[in-house]
Structures are given as structure tokens and as C-alpha cells.
Design a protein around this motif. Structure first.
Motif, PDB file in Angstrom:
ATOM      1  N   THR A  52      -9.563  -7.142   7.619  1.00  0.00           N
ATOM      2  CA  THR A  52      -9.949  -5.986   6.806  1.00  0.00           C
ATOM      3  C   THR A  52      -8.711  -5.225   6.333  1.00  0.00           C
ATOM      4  OG1 THR A  52     -11.995  -5.791   8.065  1.00  0.00           O
ATOM      5  CG2 THR A  52     -11.322  -3.872   6.797  1.00  0.00           C
ATOM      6  N   ILE A  53      -7.786  -5.011   7.240  1.00  0.00           N
ATOM      7  CA  ILE A  53      -6.548  -4.299   6.891  1.00  0.00           C
ATOM      8  C   ILE A  53      -5.725  -5.119   5.910  1.00  0.00           C
ATOM      9  CG2 ILE A  53      -4.339  -3.490   7.825  1.00  0.00           C
ATOM     10  CD1 ILE A  53      -6.010  -2.845  10.438  1.00  0.00           C
ATOM     11  N   LEU A  54      -5.594  -6.412   6.178  1.00  0.00           N
ATOM     12  CA  LEU A  54      -4.787  -7.275   5.312  1.00  0.00           C
ATOM     13  C   LEU A  54      -5.419  -7.453   3.935  1.00  0.00           C
ATOM     14  CD1 LEU A  54      -3.727  -9.873   7.993  1.00  0.00           C
ATOM     15  CD2 LEU A  54      -2.206  -8.281   6.796  1.00  0.00           C
ATOM     16  N   LYS A  55      -6.731  -7.417   3.848  1.00  0.00           N
ATOM     17  CA  LYS A  55      -7.383  -7.497   2.536  1.00  0.00           C
ATOM     18  C   LYS A  55      -6.961  -6.318   1.684  1.00  0.00           C
ATOM     19  CE  LYS A  55     -11.692  -7.783  -0.003  1.00  0.00           C
ATOM     20  NZ  LYS A  55     -11.013  -8.375  -1.121  1.00  0.00           N
ATOM     21  N   ARG A  56      -6.984  -5.156   2.263  1.00  0.00           N
ATOM     22  CA  ARG A  56      -6.594  -3.937   1.521  1.00  0.00           C
ATOM     23  C   ARG A  56      -5.114  -3.967   1.172  1.00  0.00           C
ATOM     24  NH1 ARG A  56      -6.160  -0.574  -1.885  1.00  0.00           N
ATOM     25  NH2 ARG A  56      -6.087   1.644  -1.484  1.00  0.00           N
ATOM     26  N   LEU A  57      -4.293  -4.307   2.141  1.00  0.00           N
ATOM     27  CA  LEU A  57      -2.848  -4.302   1.907  1.00  0.00           C
ATOM     28  C   LEU A  57      -2.393  -5.445   1.008  1.00  0.00           C
ATOM     29  CD1 LEU A  57      -1.534  -3.358   5.463  1.00  0.00           C
ATOM     30  CD2 LEU A  57      -1.725  -1.890   3.452  1.00  0.00           C
ATOM     31  N   ARG A  64       2.853  -7.801  -0.538  1.00  0.00           N
ATOM     32  CA  ARG A  64       2.874  -9.217  -0.944  1.00  0.00           C
ATOM     33  C   ARG A  64       4.297  -9.757  -0.950  1.00  0.00           C
ATOM     34  NH1 ARG A  64      -0.922  -7.539  -5.078  1.00  0.00           N
ATOM     35  NH2 ARG A  64       0.698  -7.813  -6.657  1.00  0.00           N
ATOM     36  N   LYS A  65       5.242  -8.932  -1.375  1.00  0.00           N
ATOM     37  CA  LYS A  65       6.649  -9.354  -1.395  1.00  0.00           C
ATOM     38  C   LYS A  65       7.139  -9.665   0.020  1.00  0.00           C
ATOM     39  CE  LYS A  65       9.169  -6.920  -4.142  1.00  0.00           C
ATOM     40  NZ  LYS A  65       9.990  -5.815  -4.681  1.00  0.00           N
ATOM     41  N   LEU A  66       6.791  -8.810   0.971  1.00  0.00           N
ATOM     42  CA  LEU A  66       7.178  -9.051   2.367  1.00  0.00           C
ATOM     43  C   LEU A  66       6.543 -10.331   2.908  1.00  0.00           C
ATOM     44  CD1 LEU A  66       6.980  -5.495   3.962  1.00  0.00           C
ATOM     45  CD2 LEU A  66       9.015  -6.918   3.741  1.00  0.00           C
ATOM     46  N   LEU A  67       5.269 -10.534   2.591  1.00  0.00           N
ATOM     47  CA  LEU A  67       4.583 -11.732   3.068  1.00  0.00           C
ATOM     48  C   LEU A  67       5.157 -12.993   2.413  1.00  0.00           C
ATOM     49  CD1 LEU A  67       0.895 -10.432   3.240  1.00  0.00           C
ATOM     50  CD2 LEU A  67       2.463 -10.829   5.151  1.00  0.00           C
ATOM     51  N   ARG A  68       5.574 -12.870   1.146  1.00  0.00           N
ATOM     52  CA  ARG A  68       6.218 -14.018   0.478  1.00  0.00           C
ATOM     53  C   ARG A  68       7.535 -14.369   1.172  1.00  0.00           C
ATOM     54  NH1 ARG A  68       4.813 -11.453  -4.417  1.00  0.00           N
ATOM     55  NH2 ARG A  68       3.048 -12.517  -5.351  1.00  0.00           N
TER      56      ARG A  68
END
Length: 190
Positions: A52-57, A64-68
Motif C-alpha cells: 500500500t505504501i509502495l503503491k502510493r510512493l 522511482r529514481k531511488l528504486l531504479r
């Protein structure tokens, strides 16, 4: 009660907490309502909370840049952003744990002995659960929100959220809200 006879394919759905059903709903022959009704219980696990948190973020470009950078954001996720539902995090708990680590760090304390203070992933879940171990989604989401408010600015390196901000948030508004929720839910016993 007459609708099933007239419209056999239409089924009503009522979502009600058990404590509200027992304490707040009062009418004659209440027990007959349960006959022929499929009952289920909706529960949340840790992965559901984080999804739920990750969907919003996931809709924020900086996240998204950090996750990339961590190799966690794929081209498939970019395609999801263009759909009606938007980004839907995968059910892979390993991916979720790594994403939480990118956002808030691995352990609650820095240094080589940080593991002695607990891992962020489990710490948040443990501290947003009630005494029976049931995770309260509202409290978990509030914990993230309050931690971000406390921190106010992102550190130049490392995770977006400092794990210590979760501790401060829990000691303040989050605990007060959790107690208020419990008072409402268990007002007779309180």
C-alpha cells in the motif's frame, strides 16, 4: 432479505468489524441474518501494508529514481503508470523488503552492530500491531506519514527516511492515535 428472491444474481456485501456487529448493531432476530451468509475476515499482513505504501510512493519520480538506482524499478512498472490502476507493486516479499530498505534503511541503528536494534522491515510491523499481533493498517500508514513529517528534509545520502524518525513518530502522534482507536473499539471494557 427479499432481494435474493427477486434478483438471484445480486448479492449485497457489508464490511463490518466484528466488535461493531456485536456491540453496535441491535435489532430483533439478529442471529437469523447470519443464516445462509458467507462470512469472511479481512486481515492484513506485512507485505500488504508495504505494498500500500509502495503503491502510493511509486508515483513519485524521486522514489522511482531511488528504486531504479537499486535495480528494483523495471520498465514494466513504467508501463503500469499509464494504466488506470497505476503502479501496482508485485507480491514478491523479497522485492518489497529491498524496497523498504531503500526507503528507510536496513536496521534501526547505524554501524556494524545496528542489527541489535532490529531490522526496519520487521520493526515497523511489530510496532504497528496490537497486542494480539494483528497489524493495524491505519497505524502503519500513519507511522510512515508522521516519520516523514518529523524528518522534514531528506538526508543527502542513504535512505529517504531515517529509522530514528519512526521511533519519534511512534512516541508521539502515532501512539496517541492507536490508543484513541482502541478506546473507540473497546469502549465498554475501557
Amino acid at each position: 432479505q427479499q432481494a435474493p428472491r427477486r434478483c438471484a444474481r445480486i448479492r449485497a456485501k457489508i464490511f463490518l468489524r466484528d466488535d461493531i456487529w456485536v456491540r453496535e448493531v441491535h435489532f430483533t432476530d439478529k442471529s437469523k441474518i447470519r443464516d445462509g451468509i458467507d462470512r469472511t475476515t479481512i486481515t492484513w499482513d506485512g507485505a500488504d501494508i508495504y505494498r500500500t505504501i509502495l503503491k502510493r510512493l511509486g508515483h513519485d519520480e524521486e522514489v522511482r529514481k531511488l528504486l531504479r538506482q537499486a535495480g528494483l524499478w523495471t520498465a514494466e512498472f513504467d508501463k503500469m503508470l499509464m494504466t488506470k490502476l497505476g503502479f501496482v507493486p508485485p507480491f514478491d516479499e523479497d522485492w518489497i523488503a529491498k524496497s523498504v530498505q531503500v526507503l528507510a534503511g536496513e536496521t534501526m541503528a547505524r554501524g556494524e552492530h545496528g542489527y541489535k536494534k532490529g531490522y526496519v522491515y520487521t520493526w515497523i510491523l511489530t510496532h504497528s500491531a496490537d497486542s494480539t499481533g494483528d497489524i493495524r493498517p491505519r497505524i502503519a500508514l500513519l507511522l510512515f506519514s508522521e516519520a516523514a513529517k518529523i524528518q522534514k528534509k531528506v538526508t543527502p545520502s542513504g535512505p529517504i527516511l531515517n529509522p530514528r524518525s519512526f521511533v519519534e513518530a511512534l512516541r508521539g502522534e502515532v501512539s496517541q492515535q492507536a490508543v484513541a482507536d482502541l478506546r473507540i473499539e473497546f469502549k465498554e471494557e475501557w
